[in-house]
Motif scaffolding. Structure first.
Motif, PDB file in Angstrom:
ATOM      1  N   ALA A  44       0.614  -1.230  -0.390  1.00 48.92           N
ATOM      2  CA  ALA A  44      -0.063  -0.258   0.103  1.00 48.92           C
ATOM      3  C   ALA A  44       1.046   1.212  -0.185  1.00 48.92           C
ATOM      4  O   ALA A  44       0.533   2.426  -0.492  1.00 48.92           O
ATOM      5  CB  ALA A  44      -1.346  -0.238   0.650  1.00 48.92           C
ATOM      6  N   ARG A  45       1.974   1.396   0.953  1.00 51.60           N
ATOM      7  CA  ARG A  45       3.050   2.326   1.201  1.00 51.60           C
ATOM      8  C   ARG A  45       3.045   2.685  -0.513  1.00 51.60           C
ATOM      9  O   ARG A  45       3.531   3.595  -0.927  1.00 51.60           O
ATOM     10  CB  ARG A  45       4.181   2.443   2.244  1.00 51.60           C
ATOM     11  CG  ARG A  45       2.659   2.670   3.113  1.00 51.60           C
ATOM     12  CD  ARG A  45       4.376   2.266   4.297  1.00 51.60           C
ATOM     13  NE  ARG A  45       3.862   2.668   5.819  1.00 51.60           N
ATOM     14  CZ  ARG A  45       4.289   2.471   7.171  1.00 51.60           C
ATOM     15  NH1 ARG A  45       6.111   1.417   7.186  1.00 51.60           N
ATOM     16  NH2 ARG A  45       3.502   2.006   7.822  1.00 51.60           N
ATOM     17  N   ALA A  46       3.990   1.742  -0.728  1.00 51.52           N
ATOM     18  CA  ALA A  46       5.037   2.215  -2.584  1.00 51.52           C
ATOM     19  C   ALA A  46       3.653   2.908  -3.365  1.00 51.52           C
ATOM     20  O   ALA A  46       4.157   2.862  -4.348  1.00 51.52           O
ATOM     21  CB  ALA A  46       5.212   0.158  -2.518  1.00 51.52           C
ATOM     22  N   ALA A  47       2.497   1.997  -3.203  1.00 47.08           N
ATOM     23  CA  ALA A  47       1.548   1.816  -4.163  1.00 47.08           C
ATOM     24  C   ALA A  47       1.118   3.559  -4.196  1.00 47.08           C
ATOM     25  O   ALA A  47      -0.058   3.943  -5.483  1.00 47.08           O
ATOM     26  CB  ALA A  47       0.174   1.362  -4.270  1.00 47.08           C
ATOM     27  N   SER A  48       1.414   4.244  -3.223  1.00 45.54           N
ATOM     28  CA  SER A  48       0.576   5.436  -2.911  1.00 45.54           C
ATOM     29  C   SER A  48       1.458   6.531  -3.233  1.00 45.54           C
ATOM     30  O   SER A  48       2.357   7.061  -2.095  1.00 45.54           O
ATOM     31  CB  SER A  48       0.384   5.795  -2.021  1.00 45.54           C
ATOM     32  OG  SER A  48      -0.995   5.039  -1.231  1.00 45.54           O
ATOM     33  N   PRO A  49       2.409   7.354  -4.504  1.00 45.20           N
ATOM     34  CA  PRO A  49       3.123   8.226  -4.222  1.00 45.20           C
ATOM     35  C   PRO A  49       2.526   9.195  -3.508  1.00 45.20           C
ATOM     36  O   PRO A  49       1.262   9.883  -3.158  1.00 45.20           O
ATOM     37  CB  PRO A  49       3.185   8.303  -6.137  1.00 45.20           C
ATOM     38  CG  PRO A  49       1.665   8.622  -6.230  1.00 45.20           C
ATOM     39  CD  PRO A  49       0.966   6.875  -5.427  1.00 45.20           C
ATOM     40  N   THR A  50       3.255   9.930  -3.045  1.00 48.62           N
ATOM     41  CA  THR A  50       3.781  11.687  -2.259  1.00 48.62           C
ATOM     42  C   THR A  50       3.251  12.526  -2.834  1.00 48.62           C
ATOM     43  O   THR A  50       4.487  12.910  -4.440  1.00 48.62           O
ATOM     44  CB  THR A  50       5.153  11.261  -1.445  1.00 48.62           C
ATOM     45  OG1 THR A  50       5.892  10.694  -0.703  1.00 48.62           O
ATOM     46  CG2 THR A  50       5.180  12.907  -0.503  1.00 48.62           C
ATOM     47  N   SER A  51       2.566  13.191  -2.581  1.00 53.17           N
ATOM     48  CA  SER A  51       1.912  14.743  -3.131  1.00 53.17           C
ATOM     49  C   SER A  51       3.090  15.202  -3.024  1.00 53.17           C
ATOM     50  O   SER A  51       3.897  16.048  -2.740  1.00 53.17           O
ATOM     51  CB  SER A  51       0.752  15.105  -2.632  1.00 53.17           C
ATOM     52  OG  SER A  51      -0.078  16.459  -3.082  1.00 53.17           O
ATOM     53  N   PRO A  52       3.079  15.872  -4.543  1.00 56.25           N
ATOM     54  CA  PRO A  52       4.096  16.896  -4.480  1.00 56.25           C
ATOM     55  C   PRO A  52       3.618  18.781  -4.042  1.00 56.25           C
ATOM     56  O   PRO A  52       4.584  19.336  -3.727  1.00 56.25           O
ATOM     57  CB  PRO A  52       3.961  18.023  -6.059  1.00 56.25           C
ATOM     58  CG  PRO A  52       3.179  17.435  -6.585  1.00 56.25           C
ATOM     59  CD  PRO A  52       2.723  16.211  -5.690  1.00 56.25           C
ATOM     60  N   ALA A 152       1.197  31.938  -0.981  1.00 56.13           N
ATOM     61  CA  ALA A 152       1.859  30.729  -0.963  1.00 56.13           C
ATOM     62  C   ALA A 152       1.955  29.627  -0.681  1.00 56.13           C
ATOM     63  O   ALA A 152       1.129  29.121  -0.302  1.00 56.13           O
ATOM     64  CB  ALA A 152       2.971  31.000  -0.085  1.00 56.13           C
ATOM     65  N   VAL A 153       2.924  28.783  -2.095  1.00 56.18           N
ATOM     66  CA  VAL A 153       2.287  27.027  -1.385  1.00 56.18           C
ATOM     67  C   VAL A 153       3.492  26.966  -2.361  1.00 56.18           C
ATOM     68  O   VAL A 153       4.650  27.128  -2.714  1.00 56.18           O
ATOM     69  CB  VAL A 153       1.296  26.850  -3.538  1.00 56.18           C
ATOM     70  CG1 VAL A 153       2.309  27.730  -4.543  1.00 56.18           C
ATOM     71  CG2 VAL A 153       1.460  25.536  -3.173  1.00 56.18           C
ATOM     72  N   ALA A 154       4.681  25.688  -0.943  1.00 60.87           N
ATOM     73  CA  ALA A 154       5.323  25.234  -0.629  1.00 60.87           C
ATOM     74  C   ALA A 154       4.922  23.231  -2.169  1.00 60.87           C
ATOM     75  O   ALA A 154       4.368  22.753  -1.949  1.00 60.87           O
ATOM     76  CB  ALA A 154       5.472  24.794   0.107  1.00 60.87           C
ATOM     77  N   ILE A 155       6.379  23.423  -3.154  1.00 61.95           N
ATOM     78  CA  ILE A 155       5.915  22.305  -3.378  1.00 61.95           C
ATOM     79  C   ILE A 155       7.076  21.722  -4.266  1.00 61.95           C
ATOM     80  O   ILE A 155       8.180  22.339  -4.272  1.00 61.95           O
ATOM     81  CB  ILE A 155       5.889  22.879  -5.304  1.00 61.95           C
ATOM     82  CG1 ILE A 155       4.398  24.535  -5.558  1.00 61.95           C
ATOM     83  CG2 ILE A 155       5.934  21.886  -6.241  1.00 61.95           C
ATOM     84  CD1 ILE A 155       4.953  24.499  -6.789  1.00 61.95           C
ATOM     85  N   HIS A 156       7.046  19.933  -3.795  1.00 61.30           N
ATOM     86  CA  HIS A 156       8.045  18.896  -3.983  1.00 61.30           C
ATOM     87  C   HIS A 156       8.437  18.513  -4.389  1.00 61.30           C
ATOM     88  O   HIS A 156       7.126  18.603  -5.785  1.00 61.30           O
ATOM     89  CB  HIS A 156       7.404  18.173  -2.066  1.00 61.30           C
ATOM     90  CG  HIS A 156       9.192  17.096  -1.495  1.00 61.30           C
ATOM     91  ND1 HIS A 156      10.265  17.817  -1.302  1.00 61.30           N
ATOM     92  CD2 HIS A 156       9.201  16.183  -1.813  1.00 61.30           C
ATOM     93  CE1 HIS A 156      11.022  17.038  -1.070  1.00 61.30           C
ATOM     94  NE2 HIS A 156      10.048  16.233  -1.282  1.00 61.30           N
ATOM     95  N   GLY A 157       9.623  18.124  -4.868  1.00 65.86           N
ATOM     96  CA  GLY A 157      10.001  17.479  -6.418  1.00 65.86           C
ATOM     97  C   GLY A 157      10.386  17.612  -7.100  1.00 65.86           C
ATOM     98  O   GLY A 157      10.184  17.491  -8.519  1.00 65.86           O
TER      99      GLY A 157
END
Length: 269
Positions: A44-52, A152-157
């Protein structure tokens, strides 16, 4: 009596063997249960990508927001709508660079200019209630308002180049008949990478902003007492070569619009 002793030893031996077998069986059962429970969690963790999306600024005053993030190495984008000379201060020591800016004259003269501007910075570490403030010089107020709105917005990746290199990005301008630095009929960009798209509109009137396409999220809408407004949106576009539009009907109350795209690494899209 000799037979009795042998019988007792045999019975004790059976009980010991039974005890060993019971412990072994119980251990194997617990091991199998653990494997059964743990394996789906890993999948389940591997199938859930982290949101940017790593954080959105929360208003703490008419000209400032507090931003908290969970991860470091984020690109912080700030879009603001206010008077001439607008810039951004930051309590965490981030140095914001102006990405794009354009002016509009709500009164139709050169002495009442307002600017829609985008700034960005890179945060190496997580932020905790970082105070982001839009500053406007005192001599550039319009109808008593130095600032209409900011977000303001923070964008990861983000990729190494930060922004999508497609020549259609960023786009900023206004619709006729407003007097502004650049006229554009319809806000539209073409992505060349997986992107986190940010968009904002400056409003002069009371009929609201753009009609966003499916996939856009409206973060906030601000209207002040003299019918000056500001709206901010974002959208995650995972597929390159996508046309992204803001549906702003010509000649409505949207005075100016801006759209930009932060390029994402494949794992974040």
């Amino acid at each position: 009596m000799h037979n009795t002793l042998l019988t007792d030893r045999y019975i004790r031996g059976l009980r010991t063997k039974d005890l060993v077998s019971h412990k072994t069986l119980r251990g194997l059962l617990l091991l199998l249960m653990a494997a059964f429970v743990y394996t789906p969690i890993q999948v389940a963790r591997a199938a859930s990508p982290t949101s940017p999306l790593d954080g959105l600024g929360v208003p703490i005053g008419p000209d400032s927001q507090a931003l908290t993030t969970a991860r470091g190495h984020d690109v912080i984008v700030v879009v603001a709508y206010g008077g001439s000379g607008l810039y951004v201060n930051d309590s965490a020591g981030l140095r914001f660079t102006q990405r794009v800016s354009s002016w509009i004259s709500p009164c139709g003269r050169g002495d009442c200019l307002l600017y829609l501007s985008e700034f960005y910075a890179v945060a190496d570490r997580p932020l905790r209630s970082d105070n982001i403030t839009a500053v406007v010089p005192l001599n550039s107020y319009y109808d008593g308002f130095a600032l209409v709105g900011l977000q303001a917005v923070a964008i990861h990746g983000a990729s190494m180049g930060i922004f999508d290199p497609d020549p259609s990005i960023p786009i900023i301008g206004c619709q006729r008949p407003f007097l502004c630095s650049q006229h554009i009929l319809q806000p539209s960009i073409q992505t060349s990478t997986p992107d986190f798209v940010v968009a904002a509109t400056a409003i002069d009137g009371d009929s609201g902003g753009c009609f966003t396409e499916p996939g856009f999220t409206t973060v906030q809408t601000i209207m002040n007492p003299v019918d000056l407004g500001f709206e901010f949106y974002y959208r995650i576009v995972p597929v390159p070569n996508t046309t992204v539009n803001l549906a702003c009907p010509p000649y409505n109350s949207v005075a100016m619009f801006e759209m930009d795209a932060v390029s994402l690494t494949p794992s974040q899209s």
